[in-house]
Each structure stands twice: as C-alpha cells, then as structure tokens.
Write an enzyme that holds these catalytic residues in place. Structure first.
Site, PDB file in Angstrom:
ATOM      1  N   GLU A 290     -49.370  -7.991 -21.887  1.00 48.60           N
ATOM      2  CA  GLU A 290     -48.182  -7.367 -22.481  1.00 48.60           C
ATOM      3  C   GLU A 290     -47.223  -8.415 -23.033  1.00 48.60           C
ATOM      4  OE1 GLU A 290     -46.648  -4.811 -19.383  1.00 48.60           O
ATOM      5  OE2 GLU A 290     -48.264  -3.353 -19.710  1.00 48.60           O
TER       6      GLU A 290
ATOM      7  N   CYS B  65     -54.606  -3.993 -24.988  1.00 42.78           N
ATOM      8  CA  CYS B  65     -55.328  -3.366 -23.876  1.00 42.78           C
ATOM      9  C   CYS B  65     -56.468  -4.242 -23.363  1.00 42.78           C
ATOM     10  CB  CYS B  65     -55.936  -2.045 -24.325  1.00 42.78           C
ATOM     11  SG  CYS B  65     -54.752  -0.775 -24.747  1.00 42.78           S
TER      12      CYS B  65
ATOM     13  N   GLU C 134     -59.532  -3.409 -22.780  1.00 42.45           N
ATOM     14  CA  GLU C 134     -60.793  -3.182 -23.494  1.00 42.45           C
ATOM     15  C   GLU C 134     -60.879  -4.065 -24.738  1.00 42.45           C
ATOM     16  OE1 GLU C 134     -58.601  -0.962 -22.393  1.00 42.45           O
ATOM     17  OE2 GLU C 134     -59.450   1.046 -22.231  1.00 42.45           O
TER      18      GLU C 134
HETATM   19  N1  THU Z   1     -53.814  -0.122 -21.257  1.00 42.07           N
HETATM   20  C1  THU Z   1     -55.050  -0.718 -21.232  1.00 42.07           C
HETATM   21  O1  THU Z   1     -55.164  -1.934 -21.066  1.00 42.07           O
HETATM   22  N2  THU Z   1     -56.134   0.061 -21.400  1.00 42.07           N
HETATM   23  C2  THU Z   1     -56.114   1.417 -21.467  1.00 42.07           C
HETATM   24  O2  THU Z   1     -57.157   2.045 -21.560  1.00 42.07           O
HETATM   25  C3  THU Z   1     -54.830   2.118 -21.442  1.00 42.07           C
HETATM   26  C4  THU Z   1     -53.618   1.268 -21.512  1.00 42.07           C
HETATM   27  C5  THU Z   1     -52.630  -0.968 -21.001  1.00 42.07           C
HETATM   28  C6  THU Z   1     -51.722  -1.234 -22.142  1.00 42.07           C
HETATM   29  C7  THU Z   1     -50.425  -1.544 -21.421  1.00 42.07           C
HETATM   30  O3  THU Z   1     -50.407  -2.900 -21.046  1.00 42.07           O
HETATM   31  C8  THU Z   1     -50.491  -0.702 -20.161  1.00 42.07           C
HETATM   32  O4  THU Z   1     -51.844  -0.331 -20.013  1.00 42.07           O
HETATM   33  C9  THU Z   1     -49.612   0.514 -20.175  1.00 42.07           C
HETATM   34  O5  THU Z   1     -49.867   1.294 -21.273  1.00 42.07           O
END
Ligand code: THU
Length: 134
Positions: free
Chosen positions: A46, A55, A57
């Site tokens: 983040e 994310c 993935e």
């Molecule tokens: N996030 C992921 O890394 N993967 C997901 O499938 C859903 C959301 C992360 C993005 C952000 O850092 C946090 O989760 C909250 O949305």
C-alpha cells in the site's frame, strides 16, 4: 505437474507475512504455480497515496512475468476474511491475460483447509484481451 491446492495456499499464507498494508491493515498473500512446479509469492503493498496500492495477486504476477516466468497453472490467495479473499476486478483482468488457464484457490488465513476453487473464466467471463492476437 500435479497441483496441490493446500501446498499453494500455505505458500500464499507465508507470502502474506510480508504484506505492506499499514493503512487498511488487510494483509493479503498470493502464490502462483507454474507448469514446472515453481511457486512465486507476492503480497499487497500500500501507499500513502492510497490509489497506488497494488494487490497481492498482481505483485505475484508482475514478479513472475518480469523474471521471465510464464505458464501458470494456479494461483492461491489468502487473507483474514470469511471464505477467503476474492480477487478484485483489476487482478481478474491481469489473470485473464497472463494466466487464463489457472485455477484460483482462496482461503481464510484462519482456516487454510477450507479452500474454494474458481476458474479465471468464471471470475471474468468475456474478458478483454486486446486486438493484437488473432
Ligand atoms: N487486496 C489484495 O491484495 N487482493 C485482493 O484480492 C483484494 C484486495 C488488497 C489491496 C489493499 O492493500 C487491501 O487489500 C485492502 O483493499
């Protein structure tokens, strides 16, 4: 090479430990499996400028792709959420482009044995794949 969903989920849970999520506190881990059995992990990162967040993935996918790794057969995603974290729309798009045949395993970090399985096609039907291929 045979796919072991639990092994990949455990790898995703391990990657999750390196999540950098000081704002949402929602830590996500992902692990990609290749045809030859290699596993590439990733976790969400983040930014203070929230929109720059990436994310787990996509981090795993970008790591693998930029290491010259292709032919993904599965991806596992783990976070502390009931039923496991479902990939967001942006990640589904990237998976449709670079891992279209991959199985998607998700699990709650509190229950790694309860694994749900999806296909990329099911998560993103009729995906846009550009007009550069025939
Ligand atoms: N996030 C992921 O890394 N993967 C997901 O499938 C859903 C959301 C992360 C993005 C952000 O850092 C946090 O989760 C909250 O949305």
């Amino acid at each position: 090479m045979k796919i072991d969903p639990k092994k990949l989920i455990v790898a995703a849970a391990q990657s999750r430990k390196n999540a950098v999520a000081p704002y949402s506190k929602f830590q996500v881990g992902a692990a990609l499996l290749t045809r030859t059995g290699d596993i590439i992990g990733g976790a969400n990162v983040e930014s203070a400028s929230y929109g720059l967040t990436c994310c787990a993935e996509r981090i795993a996918l970008f790591k693998a792709l930029t290491a010259g790794i292709r032919n993904f057969t599965a991806i596992a995603v783990v976070a502390r959420i009931k039923g496991g974290p479902m990939p967001c729309g942006a990640c589904r798009q990237l998976l449709a482009e670079y891992a279209p045949a991959a199985k998607v395993f998700v699990a709650d970090s509190d229950d790694l044995d309860a694994i749900s399985t999806f296909s990329v096609k099911k998560l993103l039907p009729s995906a846009f794949v550009g007009n550069f291929r025939t």
